[in-house]
Design an enzyme around this catalytic site. Sequence first.
Site, PDB file in Angstrom:
ATOM      1  N   HIS A 131      -4.379  22.450  -8.512  1.00 14.19           N
ATOM      2  CA  HIS A 131      -3.732  21.155  -8.791  1.00 14.19           C
ATOM      3  C   HIS A 131      -3.902  20.373 -10.267  1.00 14.19           C
ATOM      4  CE1 HIS A 131      -2.491  21.012  -4.790  1.00 14.19           C
ATOM      5  NE2 HIS A 131      -3.667  21.033  -4.191  1.00 14.19           N
ATOM      6  N   ASP A 190       1.011  -9.343  -3.915  1.00 17.11           N
ATOM      7  CA  ASP A 190       1.864 -10.431  -4.004  1.00 17.11           C
ATOM      8  C   ASP A 190       1.761 -11.240  -2.859  1.00 17.11           C
ATOM      9  OD1 ASP A 190       3.455  -9.138  -2.472  1.00 17.11           O
ATOM     10  OD2 ASP A 190       4.992  -9.181  -4.044  1.00 17.11           O
ATOM     11  N   CYS A 209       2.621  -4.943  -1.856  1.00 14.62           N
ATOM     12  CA  CYS A 209       3.505  -5.754  -1.969  1.00 14.62           C
ATOM     13  C   CYS A 209       4.424  -5.869  -0.672  1.00 14.62           C
ATOM     14  CB  CYS A 209       4.513  -5.930  -3.264  1.00 14.62           C
ATOM     15  SG  CYS A 209       5.367  -4.188  -3.458  1.00 14.62           S
ATOM     16  N   THR A 257       7.226  -4.006  -0.036  1.00 15.29           N
ATOM     17  CA  THR A 257       7.419  -2.531   0.181  1.00 15.29           C
ATOM     18  C   THR A 257       6.276  -1.442  -0.326  1.00 15.29           C
ATOM     19  OG1 THR A 257       8.726  -2.490  -1.849  1.00 15.29           O
ATOM     20  CG2 THR A 257      10.071  -3.116   0.106  1.00 15.29           C
ATOM     21  N   HIS A 287      -4.268  16.324  -3.598  1.00 14.46           N
ATOM     22  CA  HIS A 287      -3.325  17.157  -4.486  1.00 14.46           C
ATOM     23  C   HIS A 287      -3.116  16.382  -5.728  1.00 14.46           C
ATOM     24  CE1 HIS A 287      -1.479  19.692  -1.005  1.00 14.46           C
ATOM     25  NE2 HIS A 287      -2.845  19.634  -1.064  1.00 14.46           N
TER      26      HIS A 287
HETATM   27  C1  RB5 Z   1       8.870  -9.719  -2.670  1.00 17.22           C
HETATM   28  O1  RB5 Z   1       9.930 -10.649  -2.319  1.00 17.22           O
HETATM   29  C2  RB5 Z   1       9.312  -8.372  -2.892  1.00 17.22           C
HETATM   30  O2  RB5 Z   1      10.160  -8.161  -3.580  1.00 17.22           O
HETATM   31  C3  RB5 Z   1       7.886  -7.608  -3.447  1.00 17.22           C
HETATM   32  O3  RB5 Z   1       7.004  -7.822  -2.312  1.00 17.22           O
HETATM   33  C4  RB5 Z   1       8.077  -6.029  -3.246  1.00 17.22           C
HETATM   34  O4  RB5 Z   1       8.532  -5.589  -2.185  1.00 17.22           O
HETATM   35  C5  RB5 Z   1       8.662  -5.531  -4.232  1.00 17.22           C
HETATM   36  O5  RB5 Z   1       8.696  -4.235  -4.789  1.00 17.22           O
END
Ligand code: RB5
Length: 155
Positions: free
Chosen positions: A140, A15, A72, A74, A105
């Site tokens: 595994h 994203d 993304c 996080t 694993h």
């Molecule tokens: C976008 O602001 C953020 O929410 C997205 O990139 C991500 O971290 C969602 O899990």
Amino acid sequence: MAETGTKPAVAIGADHAGFVLKAALAEALVAMGHEVLDLGTDGTASVDYPDFAHAVCRAVAEGRARFGVLVCGTGIGMSIAANRHPGIRCALVHDATGARLTRAHNDANVLAMGGRMTGVEPALDALRAFLATPYEGGRHDRRVAKLTPAMESAR
Ligand code: RB5
């Protein structure tokens, strides 16, 4: 499955919050000799991460790519979306150790990382470790089999 030489094809998506890291990872994949299916996004305009997770997971599930890479902010949203797909084992990692162990694993086939969490160099190390590590099988296998919905309902 599309392959370049002996290097497996890799589908990649991000994203807006993962776009910059995705570009670095895609460049590294090409330099390593992989065929890269870049499924977007193509800039920093705000988009919805599940759209790109689904596109990458479809490419892996349909055999157009052997592995997927998702970024993304996080890595959390991407990994949640990816793991809703049957046959997809997506691991959110922050370093090469996690990337190595999830291949060994969990037989992970999709790697998720956070562009706001992991720097470019650690992310590149993680990507290299992910692609260089074979699944260990053995003990595994039973556990990985239990990750599928069919095994869960038979429990
Ligand atoms: C976008 O602001 C953020 O929410 C997205 O990139 C991500 O971290 C969602 O899990």
